[in-house]
Write a protein that holds these residues in place. Structure first.
Motif, PDB file in Angstrom:
ATOM      1  N   MET A  56      -8.279  -6.060  -3.484  1.00 45.55           N
ATOM      2  CA  MET A  56      -8.825  -6.934  -4.518  1.00 45.55           C
ATOM      3  C   MET A  56      -8.703  -6.283  -5.899  1.00 45.55           C
ATOM      4  O   MET A  56      -8.330  -6.935  -6.879  1.00 45.55           O
ATOM      5  N   GLU A  57      -9.033  -5.010  -5.982  1.00 47.45           N
ATOM      6  CA  GLU A  57      -8.984  -4.294  -7.256  1.00 47.45           C
ATOM      7  C   GLU A  57      -7.559  -4.246  -7.799  1.00 47.45           C
ATOM      8  O   GLU A  57      -7.323  -4.465  -8.990  1.00 47.45           O
ATOM      9  N   GLY A 172       4.990  -5.591  -1.511  1.00 51.42           N
ATOM     10  CA  GLY A 172       4.229  -5.591  -2.767  1.00 51.42           C
ATOM     11  C   GLY A 172       3.059  -6.539  -2.722  1.00 51.42           C
ATOM     12  O   GLY A 172       2.968  -7.479  -3.518  1.00 51.42           O
ATOM     13  N   ALA A 173       2.165  -6.315  -1.775  1.00 51.29           N
ATOM     14  CA  ALA A 173       1.038  -7.232  -1.555  1.00 51.29           C
ATOM     15  C   ALA A 173       0.158  -7.399  -2.787  1.00 51.29           C
ATOM     16  O   ALA A 173      -0.312  -8.497  -3.076  1.00 51.29           O
ATOM     17  N   VAL A 196      -5.498 -13.424  -2.317  1.00 50.37           N
ATOM     18  CA  VAL A 196      -5.528 -11.971  -2.139  1.00 50.37           C
ATOM     19  C   VAL A 196      -5.576 -11.612  -0.656  1.00 50.37           C
ATOM     20  O   VAL A 196      -4.870 -10.716  -0.187  1.00 50.37           O
ATOM     21  N   LEU A 197      -6.396 -12.334   0.101  1.00 50.74           N
ATOM     22  CA  LEU A 197      -6.540 -12.051   1.524  1.00 50.74           C
ATOM     23  C   LEU A 197      -5.263 -12.394   2.286  1.00 50.74           C
ATOM     24  O   LEU A 197      -4.879 -11.688   3.218  1.00 50.74           O
ATOM     25  N   VAL A 198      -4.608 -13.489   1.891  1.00 51.33           N
ATOM     26  CA  VAL A 198      -3.355 -13.878   2.547  1.00 51.33           C
ATOM     27  C   VAL A 198      -2.282 -12.813   2.322  1.00 51.33           C
ATOM     28  O   VAL A 198      -1.593 -12.399   3.258  1.00 51.33           O
ATOM     29  N   HIS A 233     -14.856 -13.418   3.661  1.00 51.13           N
ATOM     30  CA  HIS A 233     -13.727 -13.256   4.569  1.00 51.13           C
ATOM     31  C   HIS A 233     -13.192 -14.622   4.977  1.00 51.13           C
ATOM     32  O   HIS A 233     -13.879 -15.636   4.846  1.00 51.13           O
ATOM     33  N   VAL A 234     -11.972 -14.644   5.496  1.00 55.95           N
ATOM     34  CA  VAL A 234     -11.383 -15.879   6.017  1.00 55.95           C
ATOM     35  C   VAL A 234     -10.638 -15.559   7.307  1.00 55.95           C
ATOM     36  O   VAL A 234      -9.886 -14.587   7.377  1.00 55.95           O
TER      37      VAL A 234
END
Length: 245
Positions: A56-57, A172-173, A196-198, A233-234
């Motif tokens: 996330m950061e 490069g997530a 971001v989570l995906v 979360h997902v």
């Protein structure tokens, strides 16, 4: 964490109050059943809180360098700085033949110059760059798309990353996270944050879950996305397995 947009919240309210047009193909029915069962799937694998926090950061750092060059009801184009300092772009556009599908592609600035679509001197002209990318979008497309299906209770979003784009995200997530937020914002409740989570999920499980042709598919039920504000979360299907990220 990137602040959740009001539009995303409004979308969430709409999703629980109105029904989407049901998909009519056998494939969509199969996806609906998979996604409906996902909320009760006992075999979810959770990623550590620390890893997600770092992702996330890093994604927030990337989003600070992002600039929206064009945004209409049918098309979005944004520029961003990659980890190596070079400039790239993401474009998403409505599929003319399928109203439930949005195509998207990633474009390196160097491609625009090498293909002689624009001169180096004009790269600082955002309007000119956006016009060039818009006109040439099909030539940059590798087959990646996002599609919605089903109803508010049994449907969701399916994202297909082509082999090229899947490898790009896997490598490069952090950069891809902010870009996916742009693509998901609208079709999915809280999509700008869930992007971001995906991206993190694809980067983490790409080699285990990619298809034989190196493409990779992600499915997120609407019901699961609506839980994001409560849990952070997902639960999503990456390849053939479900992961809580």
């Amino acid at each position: 964490m990137k602040k959740i947009k009001i539009s995303a919240m409004f979308m969430a309210v709409l999703l629980v109050s109105i029904a989407f047009v049901p998909a009519v193909t056998a494939q969509a029915e199969s996806q609906n059943k998979e996604c409906a069962d996902a909320t009760e799937n006992p075999n979810k694998v959770s990623v550590s809180e620390e890893d997600i926090k770092k992702a996330m950061e890093k994604a927030n750092e990337t989003s600070e360098s992002m600039k929206v060059l064009k945004e209409t009801d049918k098309e979005k184009i944004a520029s961003f700085k990659k980890d190596d300092g070079s400039i790239a772009y993401v474009i998403s556009w409505a599929d003319e033949k399928n109203p439930n599908r949005t195509n998207f592609a990633f474009v390196d600035q160097s491609e625009l110059v090498s293909k002689k679509l624009i001169s180096t001197a004009d790269l600082n002209d955002s309007s000119a760059v956006a016009a060039v990318i818009s006109a040439s979008k099909v030539s940059f497309w590798n087959g990646s798309y996002l599609e919605t299906y089903g109803s508010a209770t049994t449907g969701g979003v399916h994202i297909h990353f082509s082999a090229k784009d899947g490898l790009w995200i896997a490598g490069g997530a952090a950069t891809a996270a902010a870009l996916l937020g742009i693509i998901l914002d609208g079709p999915l409740p809280f999509g700008d944050a869930i992007g971001v989570l995906v991206a993190y999920g694809v980067a983490t499980f790409y080699w285990a879950e990619s298809n034989p042709d190196n493409s990779i598919d992600v499915r997120i039920p609407y019901a699961n996305a609506l839980q994001y504000p409560l849990t952070g979360h997902v639960s999503m299907q990456i390849g053939s397995h479900w992961y809580t990220i």
